[in-house]
Design an enzyme around this catalytic site. Sequence first.
Site, PDB file in Angstrom:
ATOM      1  N   ARG A  88       0.832  -1.203   0.000  1.00  0.00           N
ATOM      2  CA  ARG A  88       0.000   0.000   0.000  1.00  0.00           C
ATOM      3  C   ARG A  88       0.866   1.252   0.000  1.00  0.00           C
ATOM      4  O   ARG A  88       0.370   2.334  -0.210  1.00  0.00           O
ATOM      5  CB  ARG A  88      -0.837   0.004   1.270  1.00  0.00           C
ATOM      6  CG  ARG A  88      -2.302  -0.097   1.025  1.00  0.00           C
ATOM      7  CD  ARG A  88      -2.971  -0.174   2.355  1.00  0.00           C
ATOM      8  NE  ARG A  88      -4.375  -0.097   2.240  1.00  0.00           N
ATOM      9  CZ  ARG A  88      -5.173  -1.154   2.128  1.00  0.00           C
ATOM     10  NH1 ARG A  88      -4.674  -2.359   2.079  1.00  0.00           N
ATOM     11  NH2 ARG A  88      -6.468  -0.993   2.079  1.00  0.00           N
ATOM     12  N   ARG A 127     -21.819  -3.052   1.438  1.00  0.00           N
ATOM     13  CA  ARG A 127     -21.106  -4.340   1.551  1.00  0.00           C
ATOM     14  C   ARG A 127     -21.501  -5.094   2.823  1.00  0.00           C
ATOM     15  O   ARG A 127     -21.637  -4.529   3.884  1.00  0.00           O
ATOM     16  CB  ARG A 127     -19.599  -4.107   1.571  1.00  0.00           C
ATOM     17  CG  ARG A 127     -18.839  -5.405   1.876  1.00  0.00           C
ATOM     18  CD  ARG A 127     -17.383  -5.292   1.669  1.00  0.00           C
ATOM     19  NE  ARG A 127     -16.784  -4.219   2.413  1.00  0.00           N
ATOM     20  CZ  ARG A 127     -15.530  -3.808   2.225  1.00  0.00           C
ATOM     21  NH1 ARG A 127     -14.792  -4.387   1.301  1.00  0.00           N
ATOM     22  NH2 ARG A 127     -15.038  -2.836   2.944  1.00  0.00           N
ATOM     23  N   ARG A 160     -18.605  -4.113   8.054  1.00  0.00           N
ATOM     24  CA  ARG A 160     -17.265  -3.881   8.613  1.00  0.00           C
ATOM     25  C   ARG A 160     -17.207  -2.574   9.391  1.00  0.00           C
ATOM     26  O   ARG A 160     -17.841  -1.598   8.999  1.00  0.00           O
ATOM     27  CB  ARG A 160     -16.239  -3.864   7.476  1.00  0.00           C
ATOM     28  CG  ARG A 160     -15.448  -5.149   7.389  1.00  0.00           C
ATOM     29  CD  ARG A 160     -14.608  -5.247   6.170  1.00  0.00           C
ATOM     30  NE  ARG A 160     -13.717  -4.125   5.936  1.00  0.00           N
ATOM     31  CZ  ARG A 160     -12.844  -4.074   4.924  1.00  0.00           C
ATOM     32  NH1 ARG A 160     -12.770  -5.087   4.083  1.00  0.00           N
ATOM     33  NH2 ARG A 160     -12.063  -3.038   4.760  1.00  0.00           N
TER      34      ARG A 160
HETATM   35  P1  AP5 Z   1      -8.574  -3.798   3.343  1.00  0.00           P
HETATM   36  O1  AP5 Z   1      -9.366  -4.868   3.983  1.00  0.00           O
HETATM   37  O2  AP5 Z   1      -7.541  -4.172   2.345  1.00  0.00           O
HETATM   38  O3  AP5 Z   1      -9.583  -2.712   2.774  1.00  0.00           O
HETATM   39  P2  AP5 Z   1      -9.541  -1.744   1.502  1.00  0.00           P
HETATM   40  O4  AP5 Z   1      -8.314  -1.633   0.711  1.00  0.00           O
HETATM   41  O5  AP5 Z   1     -10.088  -0.463   2.031  1.00  0.00           O
HETATM   42  O6  AP5 Z   1     -10.467  -2.427   0.500  1.00  0.00           O
HETATM   43  P3  AP5 Z   1     -11.790  -3.144   0.798  1.00  0.00           P
HETATM   44  O7  AP5 Z   1     -11.580  -4.491   1.370  1.00  0.00           O
HETATM   45  O8  AP5 Z   1     -12.721  -2.223   1.554  1.00  0.00           O
HETATM   46  O9  AP5 Z   1     -12.403  -3.232  -0.658  1.00  0.00           O
HETATM   47  P4  AP5 Z   1     -12.072  -4.260  -1.808  1.00  0.00           P
HETATM   48  O10 AP5 Z   1     -11.316  -3.559  -2.888  1.00  0.00           O
HETATM   49  O11 AP5 Z   1     -11.529  -5.542  -1.293  1.00  0.00           O
HETATM   50  O12 AP5 Z   1     -13.546  -4.469  -2.389  1.00  0.00           O
HETATM   51  P5  AP5 Z   1     -14.562  -5.698  -2.199  1.00  0.00           P
HETATM   52  O13 AP5 Z   1     -14.183  -6.824  -3.104  1.00  0.00           O
HETATM   53  O14 AP5 Z   1     -14.799  -5.973  -0.771  1.00  0.00           O
HETATM   54  O15 AP5 Z   1      -7.828  -2.950   4.485  1.00  0.00           O
HETATM   55  C1  AP5 Z   1      -8.548  -2.538   5.630  1.00  0.00           C
HETATM   56  C2  AP5 Z   1      -7.639  -1.787   6.585  1.00  0.00           C
HETATM   57  O16 AP5 Z   1      -6.546  -2.639   6.987  1.00  0.00           O
HETATM   58  C3  AP5 Z   1      -6.944  -0.540   6.022  1.00  0.00           C
HETATM   59  O17 AP5 Z   1      -7.763   0.588   6.119  1.00  0.00           O
HETATM   60  C4  AP5 Z   1      -5.727  -0.456   6.954  1.00  0.00           C
HETATM   61  O18 AP5 Z   1      -6.100   0.043   8.221  1.00  0.00           O
HETATM   62  C5  AP5 Z   1      -5.318  -1.903   7.138  1.00  0.00           C
HETATM   63  N1  AP5 Z   1      -4.375  -2.402   6.121  1.00  0.00           N
HETATM   64  C6  AP5 Z   1      -4.597  -3.410   5.221  1.00  0.00           C
HETATM   65  N2  AP5 Z   1      -3.524  -3.616   4.453  1.00  0.00           N
HETATM   66  C7  AP5 Z   1      -2.592  -2.712   4.871  1.00  0.00           C
HETATM   67  C8  AP5 Z   1      -1.275  -2.410   4.436  1.00  0.00           C
HETATM   68  N3  AP5 Z   1      -0.712  -3.068   3.422  1.00  0.00           N
HETATM   69  N4  AP5 Z   1      -0.593  -1.412   5.082  1.00  0.00           N
HETATM   70  C9  AP5 Z   1      -1.157  -0.737   6.099  1.00  0.00           C
HETATM   71  N5  AP5 Z   1      -2.415  -0.968   6.551  1.00  0.00           N
HETATM   72  C10 AP5 Z   1      -3.131  -1.952   5.933  1.00  0.00           C
HETATM   73  O19 AP5 Z   1     -15.884  -5.029  -2.835  1.00  0.00           O
HETATM   74  C11 AP5 Z   1     -16.560  -3.989  -2.151  1.00  0.00           C
HETATM   75  C12 AP5 Z   1     -18.084  -4.163  -2.302  1.00  0.00           C
HETATM   76  O20 AP5 Z   1     -18.435  -3.989  -3.661  1.00  0.00           O
HETATM   77  C13 AP5 Z   1     -18.615  -5.555  -1.914  1.00  0.00           C
HETATM   78  O21 AP5 Z   1     -19.874  -5.406  -1.318  1.00  0.00           O
HETATM   79  C14 AP5 Z   1     -18.711  -6.299  -3.242  1.00  0.00           C
HETATM   80  O22 AP5 Z   1     -19.732  -7.294  -3.208  1.00  0.00           O
HETATM   81  C15 AP5 Z   1     -19.062  -5.163  -4.186  1.00  0.00           C
HETATM   82  N6  AP5 Z   1     -18.491  -5.365  -5.520  1.00  0.00           N
HETATM   83  C16 AP5 Z   1     -17.281  -5.883  -5.838  1.00  0.00           C
HETATM   84  N7  AP5 Z   1     -17.108  -5.889  -7.168  1.00  0.00           N
HETATM   85  C17 AP5 Z   1     -18.229  -5.333  -7.697  1.00  0.00           C
HETATM   86  C18 AP5 Z   1     -18.658  -5.041  -9.026  1.00  0.00           C
HETATM   87  N8  AP5 Z   1     -17.884  -5.316 -10.092  1.00  0.00           N
HETATM   88  N9  AP5 Z   1     -19.872  -4.446  -9.182  1.00  0.00           N
HETATM   89  C19 AP5 Z   1     -20.653  -4.156  -8.125  1.00  0.00           C
HETATM   90  N10 AP5 Z   1     -20.321  -4.422  -6.848  1.00  0.00           N
HETATM   91  C20 AP5 Z   1     -19.121  -5.000  -6.643  1.00  0.00           C
HETATM   92 MG    MG Z   2     -10.948  -6.251   0.616  1.00  0.00          MG
END
Ligand code: AP5
Ligand code: MG
Length: 229
Positions: A88, A127, A160
Site C-alpha cells: 500500500r 457491503r 465492517r
Molecule cells: P482492506 O481490507 O484491504 O480494505 P480496503 O483496501 O479499504 O479495500 P476493501 O476491502 O474495503 O475493498 P475491496 O477492494 O476488497 O472491495 P470488495 O471486493 O470488498 O484494508 C482494511 C484496513 O486494513 C486498512 O484501512 C488499513 O487500516 C489496514 N491495512 C490493510 N492492508 C494494509 C497495508 N498493506 N498497510 C497498512 N495498513 C493496511 O468489494 C466492495 C463491495 O463492492 C462488496 O460489497 C462487493 O460485493 C461489491 N463489488 C465488488 N465488485 C463489484 C462489481 N464489479 N460491481 C458491483 N459491486 C461489486
Molecule cells: Mg478487501
Amino acid sequence: MRLVLLGGPGAGKGTQARLIAARLGIPHVATGELLRAAGRADTGIGRQLRGYLDKGALVPDETVVELTRERLKEPDAGRGFVLDGFPRTLAQAEQLDLMLEQQEVQLDYSVVVQVPEDELVKRLSGRRTCRQCGAMYHVGFRPPRVAGVCDVCGGELYLRSDDTEQTVRRRLELYREQATPLLDYYRRQGVLLAVDGLGSAEIVEQRIALALAGNHQSRPDRDRRARMA
Ligand code: AP5
Ligand code: MG
C-alpha cells in the site's frame, strides 16, 4: 503466477482476488483480513490494531511487512499468490521485492482495478461480509438469497467497522495519497496492468483474465524492453 491487486477501498480487490485465486489454484493473501483476524485478539496488540482499522488509518509498514513475510513463507505460497491490500506504500512495495528476491522469484504483474470514487462509496456502504467464510455480498448489487445469511456457509453477514461514511472518506484520502507513487513504481518496472473495474464482478474478472493472457511475455523480456525504452 505472483500477482498484486491494487485499487481504492471497495474497488473489488477482495472479490476479484478470490476469483483469480480459485481459477489459478493459488492462495489469496489479504492483509486487511490478516489484520482484522489479529485485531480480534483481546491483547495489547489486538487493541492497537483495532485502533488503526476502525479509524481507517494505515497500520505501520513494519507490522504489515512482517505479517506478509510470514504468510508468504508458507508452503502454499511457493506456487504463487494473489496479494490483496499489500503493498500500500512505496516502502512496502520495495520490501516485497526484497522478500521475493530472497526467494529468487519475481512479481509477475500488478493489476490496478480502476473505479470512480462515487461508485466506491456506494459499494462500501452496501457491503456485507460473512463472519465465518469471508464471502462478500452487496445489499444492492449482489444480495444474499436470505438477508443477513451467507449463501455459501450459512454464516452471519456483518457490516465492517471501517465502512462508516467518515472512515470511508479517510480511507479514500489515504488511497489518493499513496496510489500515485505505487503505480509509478510498478509502471517503471513494466508490470502494471490497468483494468476497468466498472460492470459486474464476472465482467471485471474476464477483463483481468484477458489482460493477464494478453501480457504473457516473460518478466526478463519485459525488463529488457523497459530498459531499452
Ligand atoms: P482492506 O481490507 O484491504 O480494505 P480496503 O483496501 O479499504 O479495500 P476493501 O476491502 O474495503 O475493498 P475491496 O477492494 O476488497 O472491495 P470488495 O471486493 O470488498 O484494508 C482494511 C484496513 O486494513 C486498512 O484501512 C488499513 O487500516 C489496514 N491495512 C490493510 N492492508 C494494509 C497495508 N498493506 N498497510 C497498512 N495498513 C493496511 O468489494 C466492495 C463491495 O463492492 C462488496 O460489497 C462487493 O460485493 C461489491 N463489488 C465488488 N465488485 C463489484 C462489481 N464489479 N460491481 C458491483 N459491486 C461489486
Ligand atoms: Mg478487501
